[in-house]
Design a protein around this motif. Structure first.
Motif, PDB file in Angstrom:
ATOM      1  N   ILE A   6      59.114  14.112 -25.412  1.00  0.00           N
ATOM      2  CA  ILE A   6      60.027  14.218 -24.382  1.00  0.00           C
ATOM      3  C   ILE A   6      60.410  13.049 -23.524  1.00  0.00           C
ATOM      4  O   ILE A   6      59.548  12.080 -23.348  1.00  0.00           O
ATOM      5  N   LEU A   7      61.290  13.126 -23.746  1.00  0.00           N
ATOM      6  CA  LEU A   7      62.161  12.217 -23.449  1.00  0.00           C
ATOM      7  C   LEU A   7      62.729  12.379 -21.561  1.00  0.00           C
ATOM      8  O   LEU A   7      62.961  13.479 -21.468  1.00  0.00           O
ATOM      9  N   ALA A 181      53.775  23.710 -16.169  1.00  0.00           N
ATOM     10  CA  ALA A 181      52.671  23.227 -16.636  1.00  0.00           C
ATOM     11  C   ALA A 181      52.993  22.804 -18.649  1.00  0.00           C
ATOM     12  O   ALA A 181      52.237  22.077 -19.139  1.00  0.00           O
ATOM     13  N   GLU A 182      53.658  23.270 -19.069  1.00  0.00           N
ATOM     14  CA  GLU A 182      53.895  23.523 -20.628  1.00  0.00           C
ATOM     15  C   GLU A 182      54.708  21.832 -20.884  1.00  0.00           C
ATOM     16  O   GLU A 182      54.196  20.573 -21.441  1.00  0.00           O
ATOM     17  N   LEU A 183      55.741  21.683 -19.891  1.00  0.00           N
ATOM     18  CA  LEU A 183      56.979  20.918 -19.550  1.00  0.00           C
ATOM     19  C   LEU A 183      55.492  19.318 -19.626  1.00  0.00           C
ATOM     20  O   LEU A 183      55.877  18.481 -20.008  1.00  0.00           O
ATOM     21  N   ARG A 189      51.297  14.589 -23.811  1.00  0.00           N
ATOM     22  CA  ARG A 189      51.660  14.086 -24.815  1.00  0.00           C
ATOM     23  C   ARG A 189      51.863  13.339 -25.852  1.00  0.00           C
ATOM     24  O   ARG A 189      51.642  13.290 -26.748  1.00  0.00           O
ATOM     25  N   SER A 190      53.180  13.067 -25.171  1.00  0.00           N
ATOM     26  CA  SER A 190      54.466  12.614 -25.546  1.00  0.00           C
ATOM     27  C   SER A 190      53.759  11.352 -25.848  1.00  0.00           C
ATOM     28  O   SER A 190      55.044   9.951 -26.846  1.00  0.00           O
ATOM     29  N   TYR A 229      56.849  12.962 -34.030  1.00  0.00           N
ATOM     30  CA  TYR A 229      56.667  14.437 -33.836  1.00  0.00           C
ATOM     31  C   TYR A 229      55.521  15.064 -32.944  1.00  0.00           C
ATOM     32  O   TYR A 229      54.885  14.496 -32.463  1.00  0.00           O
ATOM     33  N   LYS A 230      55.145  16.233 -32.633  1.00  0.00           N
ATOM     34  CA  LYS A 230      54.048  16.831 -32.151  1.00  0.00           C
ATOM     35  C   LYS A 230      53.247  17.480 -32.550  1.00  0.00           C
ATOM     36  O   LYS A 230      52.576  17.857 -33.505  1.00  0.00           O
TER      37      LYS A 230
END
Length: 329
Positions: A6-7, A181-183, A189-190, A229-230
């Protein structure tokens, strides 16, 4: 972009790259940063970003602040992510990453509390609540999170109920908070973990797609290493999404080919989004569809912001390719 880190840097104009990261991720040191003009100047931009991308969550942060300044914590959490993207840091050390993660904890806790308060007066029809689950587990998104974490399960459960009762204010409220919340969880986490900060940056170059400072591939030093990558939220070992497409191209210092590809991807994303929006013109829209349209519009704005940021990078570093980039369809 076809990448999963996420940038957010391309959404902001203020450069905060000179701020000390250790101070940025420790609330007790924030007063020492208030003399930095960029530290203060970027806040208005961050508030606008929060109001656009996580409006319900930011509203809860403001309302729950009082003496604990939860809105300030959320603002500075985003500020820390922006700092990481704008600086030449390749990632955060274990203690730094732990502190960065902790900045998001208060807002998640307050969101869960807000859902629990709203659940007490929910408007979900009784026949939609399965007898195999308690009412609380069935419709309380915060309890679903307690049981399953920030995963797809709570969203699927809420969307399942929304199909039967799309007008439910409570369920739509839950859905908005889950997506937000997911965003925010993806943002925290990124951030990549590094065991040590490299003394020698000669092995690092700028990715031509996400513009981050990334190590070169050990066996092909003409390309950027895989990144962005996630990992699976449960195992932390399984990769569930592809890496940034910048790993397919030479560093930005050498070539803008990756940037051109990323801009084209964003153009395609905008074109696809506009086609989707056109298909709903002059139609009566349900509340759920209105939310989907709002999400697509947000994605289009994000793509447009990335393109403008990428064009500014090309203009500064590869001016001979600026017209080519501008003419991509």
């Amino acid at each position: 972009m076809e990448q999963n880190t996420i940038l957010i840097a391309y959404s902001f104009n203020t450069d905060i790259s000179e701020i000390d990261m250790d101070a940025m991720i420790q609330p007790k040191l924030w007063p020492t940063l208030e003399g930095d003009e960029s530290f203060i100047a970027v806040e208005r931009e961050i508030i606008e970003w929060l109001e656009l991308n996580v409006p319900e969550t930011y509203k809860i942060a403001v309302e729950s602040s009082k003496r604990k300044s939860h809105d300030k914590i959320l603002i500075n959490a985003i500020k820390a992510k922006l700092l990481l993207e704008q600086s030449e840091l390749t990632g955060l050390l274990p203690l730094q990453k732990s502190r960065f993660f902790s900045l998001f904890s208060p807002i998640f806790e307050n969101v869960f509390k807000a859902v629990k308060r709203a659940q007490k007066t929910h408007d979900v029809r009784s026949e939609l609540i399965k007898s195999t689950m308690s009412l609380k587990q069935n419709i309380d998104a915060s309890v679903l999170y307690d049981s399953f974490g920030i995963t797809e399960y709570p969203l699927k459960r809420v969307e399942e109920l929304l199909k039967a009762q799309p007008e439910s204010e409570y369920l739509n409220f839950c859905k908005s908070l889950i997506l937000e919340a997911e965003l925010l969880d993806d943002i925290r986490r990124s951030v990549e973990l590094v065991e040590r900060l490299p003394k020698d940056h000669s092995n690092y170059q700028t990715c031509s797609c996400c513009f981050r400072w990334i190590r070169l591939q050990p066996h092909d030093r003409t390309k950027i290493a895989y990144h962005g990558y996630k990992m699976d939220r449960h195992s932390n070992t399984e990769i569930i999404d592809q890496s940034c497409i910048g790993s397919k191209f030479m560093p930005f210092q050498i070539s803008a080919d990756g940037t051109m590809a990323a801009i084209q991807n964003q153009k395609n994303r905008i074109n696809s989004g506009n086609t989707f929006l056109d298909s709903f013109k002059n139609k009566n829209l349900t509340r759920d569809m209105q939310r989907k349209i709002s999400g697509v519009k947000s994605e289009i704005r994000s793509a447009e912001q990335y393109i403008q940021y990428a064009l500014s990078k090309i203009e500064a570093n590869h001016p001979s390719r600026l017209d080519e980039a501008r003419n991509l369809k």
